[in-house]
Enzyme design. Structure first.
Site, PDB file in Angstrom:
ATOM      1  N   ARG A   1       5.655 -10.192  -5.286  1.00 52.87           N
ATOM      2  CA  ARG A   1       4.635 -10.349  -4.284  1.00 52.87           C
ATOM      3  C   ARG A   1       3.623  -9.165  -4.402  1.00 52.87           C
ATOM      4  NH1 ARG A   1       6.238  -9.573   1.978  1.00 52.87           N
ATOM      5  NH2 ARG A   1       5.303  -7.752   2.342  1.00 52.87           N
ATOM      6  N   GLY A   2       2.257  -9.117  -3.935  1.00 52.96           N
ATOM      7  CA  GLY A   2       1.474  -8.104  -3.660  1.00 52.96           C
ATOM      8  C   GLY A   2       1.476  -7.282  -5.025  1.00 52.96           C
ATOM      9  N   GLU A   3       1.331  -5.810  -4.773  1.00 53.14           N
ATOM     10  CA  GLU A   3       1.079  -5.066  -5.976  1.00 53.14           C
ATOM     11  C   GLU A   3       2.316  -4.230  -6.705  1.00 53.14           C
ATOM     12  OE1 GLU A   3      -2.057  -1.282  -7.207  1.00 53.14           O
ATOM     13  OE2 GLU A   3      -2.679  -3.119  -6.107  1.00 53.14           O
ATOM     14  N   ASP A   4       2.948  -3.549  -5.799  1.00 51.19           N
ATOM     15  CA  ASP A   4       4.044  -2.515  -6.204  1.00 51.19           C
ATOM     16  C   ASP A   4       5.270  -3.592  -6.883  1.00 51.19           C
ATOM     17  OD1 ASP A   4       5.058  -0.072  -6.420  1.00 51.19           O
ATOM     18  OD2 ASP A   4       6.412  -0.676  -5.128  1.00 51.19           O
ATOM     19  N   SER A   5       5.795  -4.425  -6.226  1.00 49.29           N
ATOM     20  CA  SER A   5       6.794  -5.320  -6.873  1.00 49.29           C
ATOM     21  C   SER A   5       6.379  -5.938  -7.996  1.00 49.29           C
ATOM     22  CB  SER A   5       7.403  -6.132  -5.630  1.00 49.29           C
ATOM     23  OG  SER A   5       6.514  -7.015  -5.068  1.00 49.29           O
TER      24      SER A   5
ATOM     25  N   ASP B   1       0.767  -1.308   0.131  1.00 51.61           N
ATOM     26  CA  ASP B   1       0.007  -0.075  -0.171  1.00 51.61           C
ATOM     27  C   ASP B   1       0.732   1.199   0.026  1.00 51.61           C
ATOM     28  OD1 ASP B   1      -0.870  -1.955   2.172  1.00 51.61           O
ATOM     29  OD2 ASP B   1      -2.680  -1.494   0.909  1.00 51.61           O
TER      30      ASP B   1
ATOM     31  N   GLN C   1      13.243   1.805  -2.822  1.00 46.84           N
ATOM     32  CA  GLN C   1      12.558   1.260  -4.520  1.00 46.84           C
ATOM     33  C   GLN C   1      13.227   1.478  -5.634  1.00 46.84           C
ATOM     34  OE1 GLN C   1       8.952   3.806  -4.053  1.00 46.84           O
ATOM     35  NE2 GLN C   1       7.798   2.423  -3.475  1.00 46.84           N
TER      36      GLN C   1
ATOM     37  N   TYR D   1       5.232 -13.954   0.415  1.00 45.51           N
ATOM     38  CA  TYR D   1       4.594 -14.192   1.495  1.00 45.51           C
ATOM     39  C   TYR D   1       5.028 -15.568   1.756  1.00 45.51           C
ATOM     40  CZ  TYR D   1       1.688 -10.249  -0.168  1.00 45.51           C
ATOM     41  OH  TYR D   1       1.162  -9.139  -0.632  1.00 45.51           O
TER      42      TYR D   1
END
Length: 380
Positions: free
Chosen positions: A274-278, A20, A258, A196
């Site tokens: 994982r997730g969104e940004d990466s 986030d 980043q 994760y």
């Protein structure tokens, strides 16, 4: 696009450690740097933010970082004038006092809910539509996405040119890796792993360890370390640790900024993210990748995974499509990875070429920051 002398407020509640805040911090900086906007970023967890921005003062209620006014989201909300544009990231709930301030403005602000990234078809029909109202202030849906009719992906100006130049320079890559203490063997497959917790990791590690091709696995500090410790039979893995088992070298990296993480992705042959940004940054790296999607109740996340895969594998041969899809689905189900990894390796040249083509295809869309600004221009 006209110059806009406007103030933007971005609200972020940290749910997924770094996803986030990673998205909102990147977006805030780009709005300032490329669109000359005045941006306040409201964050409820400065400890998580400190990992991405070590210069942050976690005790300060207000500070400036890279042109962005960073504000700690207070428990007791003080009187605050609402901005011209208000972005609630990932459906976070705005403070009631701030919502009243929005309604008190002579000209109500543009209020947008910046939603989670998805490749599902339905988001095209919902993108840009009005949502709920608070008094007379209208909120709008804004969806990032991979297809025309969505808000696109975060992509800074000149990003792909910088990536291409870096990947064309073995010396630049070598100097960057050495700066992180990485000594890459020329014949080794270089892989980054940011994920994760995953019960499928051990089988993947076993397959890499028994492979005829050496693999150098780079693991930034994070939630996957406990699974890695179990497989290695060690405790307390930390940055700088290096363990070798047969053909596999495992090296733990510090959590990096980043821009350094971009360089890490650009240096590797394969990136597990994982997730969104990466996930988005790995696509701009134009390398084959593996996505560990954030798990949701009732396995809703698996629909999102399948929607992306359906779009991503277009243009691949059936065999290569089956290999990469099988790898992704096994990883996200925590299943045995060995056969899927070997199938993926058989189609490596095709998957590499496809990753590059996918990157260029996505770059044809307007980037997310530009799409948000254009939405505001159209709104006014």
């Amino acid at each position: 696009m006209p110059e806009l002398n406007t103030r933007w407020d971005i609200f972020c509640t940290v749910v997924d450690n770094f996803g986030d805040i990673g998205v909102t911090w990147r977006l805030a900086r780009q709005l300032v740097a490329e669109h000359s906007l005045k941006v306040r970023l409201w964050i409820d967890d400065l400890h998580a933010f400190e990992r991405l921005c070590p210069d942050i003062d976690i005790e300060a209620s207000q500070q400036w970082q890279q042109g962005v006014e960073v504000c700690k989201w207070p428990t007791d909300w003080p009187p605050t004038e609402a901005a011209d544009v208000v972005i609630a990231a990932f459906a976070c709930q705005l403070p009631s006092a701030y919502m009243d301030a929005m309604a008190e403005r002579e000209k109500p602000p543009l209020w947008m809910n910046l939603d989670y990234l998805s490749a599902e078809d339905w988001i095209v029909g919902c993108h840009g539509l009005p949502s709920v109202k608070y008094k007379h202030v209208q909120k709008y849906f804004f969806f990032p996405g991979f297809q025309e009719g969505t808000g696109g992906l975060l992509r800074e100006k000149g990003l792909l040119e910088r990536r291409w130049q870096f990947q064309q320079s073995p010396q630049a890559q070598r100097e960057f890796l050495q700066g992180l203490g990485i000594d890459r063997a020329e014949d080794a497959l270089l892989i980054s792993l940011f994920a994760y917790e995953n019960s499928g990791l051990a089988s993947w590690l076993e397959t890499m360890a028994s492979d005829s091709t050496p693999t150098h696995l780079l693991v930034p500090e994070g939630r996957i370390l406990a699974d890695l410790e179990r497989w290695l039979g060690v405790d307390g893995l930390a940055a700088g640790a290096v363990h070798v088992r047969d053909a596999l070298t495992v090296q733990i990296l510090p959590f990096v900024r980043q821009d350094q993480y971009d360089l890490l992705l650009w240096s590797c042959d394969f990136n597990a993210v994982r997730g969104e940004d990466s996930f988005v940054r790995a696509q701009w790296a134009a390398r084959p990748l593996l996505w560990h999607i954030y798990q949701q109740e009732e396995d809703v996340h698996l629909d999102k995974l399948d929607a992306f895969l359906e779009r991503y594998v277009q243009g691949l041969t059936p065999a290569a499509s089956e290999a990469i899809s099988g790898l992704w689905r096994a990883w996200n189900a925590g299943e045995t990875m060995g056969d899927h990894w070997q199938s993926t390796r058989k189609h490596w040249p095709e998957l590499q070429k496809h990753a590059d083509a996918w990157c260029l295809e996505q770059a044809l869309q307007a980037d997310l920051a530009a799409a948000l600004v254009q939405f505001y221009v159209n709104w006014i």
